[in-house]
Design a protein around this motif. Structure first.
Motif, PDB file in Angstrom:
ATOM      1  N   TYR A  88       9.411  30.525  35.634  1.00 33.31           N
ATOM      2  CA  TYR A  88      10.507  31.432  35.902  1.00 33.31           C
ATOM      3  C   TYR A  88      11.596  31.221  34.849  1.00 33.31           C
ATOM      4  N   PRO A  89      11.833  32.201  33.987  1.00 33.75           N
ATOM      5  CA  PRO A  89      12.829  32.067  32.915  1.00 33.75           C
ATOM      6  C   PRO A  89      14.223  31.803  33.469  1.00 33.75           C
ATOM      7  N   PHE A  90      15.035  31.071  32.689  1.00 33.90           N
ATOM      8  CA  PHE A  90      16.411  30.802  33.092  1.00 33.90           C
ATOM      9  C   PHE A  90      17.281  30.547  31.871  1.00 33.90           C
ATOM     10  N   LEU A  91      18.599  30.625  32.087  1.00 34.05           N
ATOM     11  CA  LEU A  91      19.603  30.281  31.086  1.00 34.05           C
ATOM     12  C   LEU A  91      20.580  29.298  31.706  1.00 34.05           C
ATOM     13  N   LYS A  92      21.029  28.330  30.899  1.00 31.46           N
ATOM     14  CA  LYS A  92      22.136  27.450  31.274  1.00 31.46           C
ATOM     15  C   LYS A  92      23.254  27.743  30.281  1.00 31.46           C
ATOM     16  N   ILE A  93      24.463  27.936  30.796  1.00 31.02           N
ATOM     17  CA  ILE A  93      25.569  28.355  29.938  1.00 31.02           C
ATOM     18  C   ILE A  93      26.790  27.481  30.205  1.00 31.02           C
ATOM     19  N   PHE A  94      27.317  26.868  29.162  1.00 28.54           N
ATOM     20  CA  PHE A  94      28.600  26.182  29.213  1.00 28.54           C
ATOM     21  C   PHE A  94      29.590  27.074  28.477  1.00 28.54           C
ATOM     22  N   SER A  95      30.776  27.261  29.046  1.00 25.92           N
ATOM     23  CA  SER A  95      31.736  28.139  28.379  1.00 25.92           C
ATOM     24  C   SER A  95      33.152  27.598  28.477  1.00 25.92           C
ATOM     25  N   LEU A  96      33.965  27.990  27.516  1.00 27.16           N
ATOM     26  CA  LEU A  96      35.402  27.737  27.518  1.00 27.16           C
ATOM     27  C   LEU A  96      36.060  29.052  27.137  1.00 27.16           C
ATOM     28  N   LYS A  97      36.773  29.646  28.104  1.00 26.65           N
ATOM     29  CA  LYS A  97      37.377  30.960  27.903  1.00 26.65           C
ATOM     30  C   LYS A  97      38.866  30.916  28.206  1.00 26.65           C
ATOM     31  N   GLY A  98      39.592  31.788  27.560  1.00 32.42           N
ATOM     32  CA  GLY A  98      40.996  32.009  27.872  1.00 32.42           C
ATOM     33  C   GLY A  98      41.116  33.255  28.728  1.00 32.42           C
ATOM     34  N   PHE A  99      41.951  33.195  29.788  1.00 31.16           N
ATOM     35  CA  PHE A  99      42.098  34.309  30.723  1.00 31.16           C
ATOM     36  C   PHE A  99      43.541  34.776  30.813  1.00 31.16           C
ATOM     37  N   PHE A 100      43.725  36.094  30.771  1.00 32.65           N
ATOM     38  CA  PHE A 100      45.011  36.729  31.048  1.00 32.65           C
ATOM     39  C   PHE A 100      44.957  37.234  32.482  1.00 32.65           C
ATOM     40  N   ASN A 101      46.020  37.004  33.229  1.00 30.10           N
ATOM     41  CA  ASN A 101      46.070  37.361  34.633  1.00 30.10           C
ATOM     42  C   ASN A 101      47.240  38.310  34.858  1.00 30.10           C
ATOM     43  N   GLN A 102      46.984  39.496  35.430  1.00 26.70           N
ATOM     44  CA  GLN A 102      48.043  40.443  35.757  1.00 26.70           C
ATOM     45  C   GLN A 102      47.986  40.779  37.236  1.00 26.70           C
ATOM     46  N   TYR A 103      49.141  40.662  37.900  1.00 26.59           N
ATOM     47  CA  TYR A 103      49.237  41.013  39.311  1.00 26.59           C
ATOM     48  C   TYR A 103      49.646  42.478  39.430  1.00 26.59           C
ATOM     49  N   LEU A 104      48.865  43.268  40.163  1.00 25.48           N
ATOM     50  CA  LEU A 104      49.160  44.669  40.409  1.00 25.48           C
ATOM     51  C   LEU A 104      50.062  44.837  41.627  1.00 25.48           C
ATOM     52  N   SER A 105      50.002  43.868  42.531  1.00 24.32           N
ATOM     53  CA  SER A 105      50.868  43.778  43.706  1.00 24.32           C
ATOM     54  C   SER A 105      51.010  42.283  43.985  1.00 24.32           C
ATOM     55  N   PRO A 106      51.757  41.889  44.998  1.00 23.04           N
ATOM     56  CA  PRO A 106      51.899  40.443  45.243  1.00 23.04           C
ATOM     57  C   PRO A 106      50.580  39.706  45.487  1.00 23.04           C
ATOM     58  N   SER A 107      49.534  40.423  45.907  1.00 22.06           N
ATOM     59  CA  SER A 107      48.268  39.749  46.213  1.00 22.06           C
ATOM     60  C   SER A 107      47.077  40.236  45.383  1.00 22.06           C
ATOM     61  N   ILE A 108      47.125  41.424  44.829  1.00 22.29           N
ATOM     62  CA  ILE A 108      45.998  41.990  44.090  1.00 22.29           C
ATOM     63  C   ILE A 108      46.210  41.753  42.593  1.00 22.29           C
ATOM     64  N   PHE A 109      45.155  41.250  41.928  1.00 24.19           N
ATOM     65  CA  PHE A 109      45.268  40.925  40.510  1.00 24.19           C
ATOM     66  C   PHE A 109      44.011  41.318  39.750  1.00 24.19           C
ATOM     67  N   ILE A 110      44.155  41.388  38.428  1.00 27.99           N
ATOM     68  CA  ILE A 110      43.014  41.545  37.535  1.00 27.99           C
ATOM     69  C   ILE A 110      43.107  40.451  36.478  1.00 27.99           C
ATOM     70  N   GLU A 111      41.950  40.036  35.983  1.00 29.83           N
ATOM     71  CA  GLU A 111      41.877  39.028  34.923  1.00 29.83           C
ATOM     72  C   GLU A 111      40.903  39.498  33.861  1.00 29.83           C
ATOM     73  N   GLU A 112      41.255  39.213  32.614  1.00 27.70           N
ATOM     74  CA  GLU A 112      40.350  39.456  31.502  1.00 27.70           C
ATOM     75  C   GLU A 112      40.239  38.158  30.723  1.00 27.70           C
ATOM     76  N   GLY A 113      39.034  37.841  30.290  1.00 27.25           N
ATOM     77  CA  GLY A 113      38.837  36.596  29.566  1.00 27.25           C
ATOM     78  C   GLY A 113      37.850  36.729  28.432  1.00 27.25           C
ATOM     79  N   ALA A 114      38.030  35.864  27.444  1.00 27.00           N
ATOM     80  CA  ALA A 114      37.114  35.808  26.308  1.00 27.00           C
ATOM     81  C   ALA A 114      37.089  34.380  25.792  1.00 27.00           C
TER      82      ALA A 114
END
Length: 182
Positions: A88-114
């Motif tokens: 059964y094929p598989f991938l193992k991935i180690f990552s280090l990403k930077g994330f920007f976090n924006q709150y659309l309301s006091p509880s709802i948010f979006i994040e983008e990372g690379a």
């Protein structure tokens, strides 16, 4: 494999506890995903999970850094069937990403990372190649913390990664994530 995942989780907890003076808003989290993986092969449906440690460094309060380990394996591995002699094929991935976090309301948010990924391609039984590449993520979530620094958040998002050498392995994952801030 379970032993390695358990060791990774323990290492992340110890790292989080010992580095609290140098970082702000540390958090631990995990996710479950479904998606596609591929190396020098057509896309393979996969299922798996991820664990991560997220923090804001002492010099920055805009971009959080997230170190993670992701494991994704062919869906058929998790279905009941006769497994003798099957790979059964598989991938193992180690990552280090930077994330920007924006709150659309006091509880709802979006994040983008690379960021950077270090991927182990095991899509064929005779392939065991480590490759470097880039990964991108976007997610939307709900933060259950009400004017508190501690608490949980739940998110739904997508993660994409690609490598540039040898087998040019890549993945596309849709995930459900939980994160605890301490």
């Amino acid at each position: 494999m379970i032993r390695k995942i358990f060791f990774t989780i323990i290492l992340l907890v110890v790292l989080a506890a010992s580095a609290k003076a140098q970082i702000q808003s540390p958090s631990l989290g995990g996710s479950l995903h479904i998606g596609n993986i591929s190396g020098n092969s057509p896309s393979i449906s996969s299922l798996g999970g991820s664990v991560f440690f997220d923090f804001y460094p002492w010099f920055e309060n805009v971009v959080s850094f997230r170190a993670s380990f992701t494991y994704s394996q062919m869906v058929e591995k998790f279905l009941p069937e006769n497994r003798s002699g099957k790979y059964y094929p598989f991938l193992k991935i180690f990552s280090l990403k930077g994330f920007f976090n924006q709150y659309l309301s006091p509880s709802i948010f979006i994040e983008e990372g690379a960021g950077l990924i270090y991927l182990n391609d095991r899509t064929f039984s005779d392939v065991n190649i480590w490759e470097v590449g880039v990964g991108f993520s976007v997610l939307a979530g709900y933060d259950f913390r009400k004017n508190s620094l501690n608490g949980f958040s739940l998110s739904l998002g997508v993660d994409y990664g690609v490598t540039f050498t040898q087998t040019t392995a890549n993945y596309f994952l849709i995930f459900f994530q939980t994160q605890y801030y301490f």
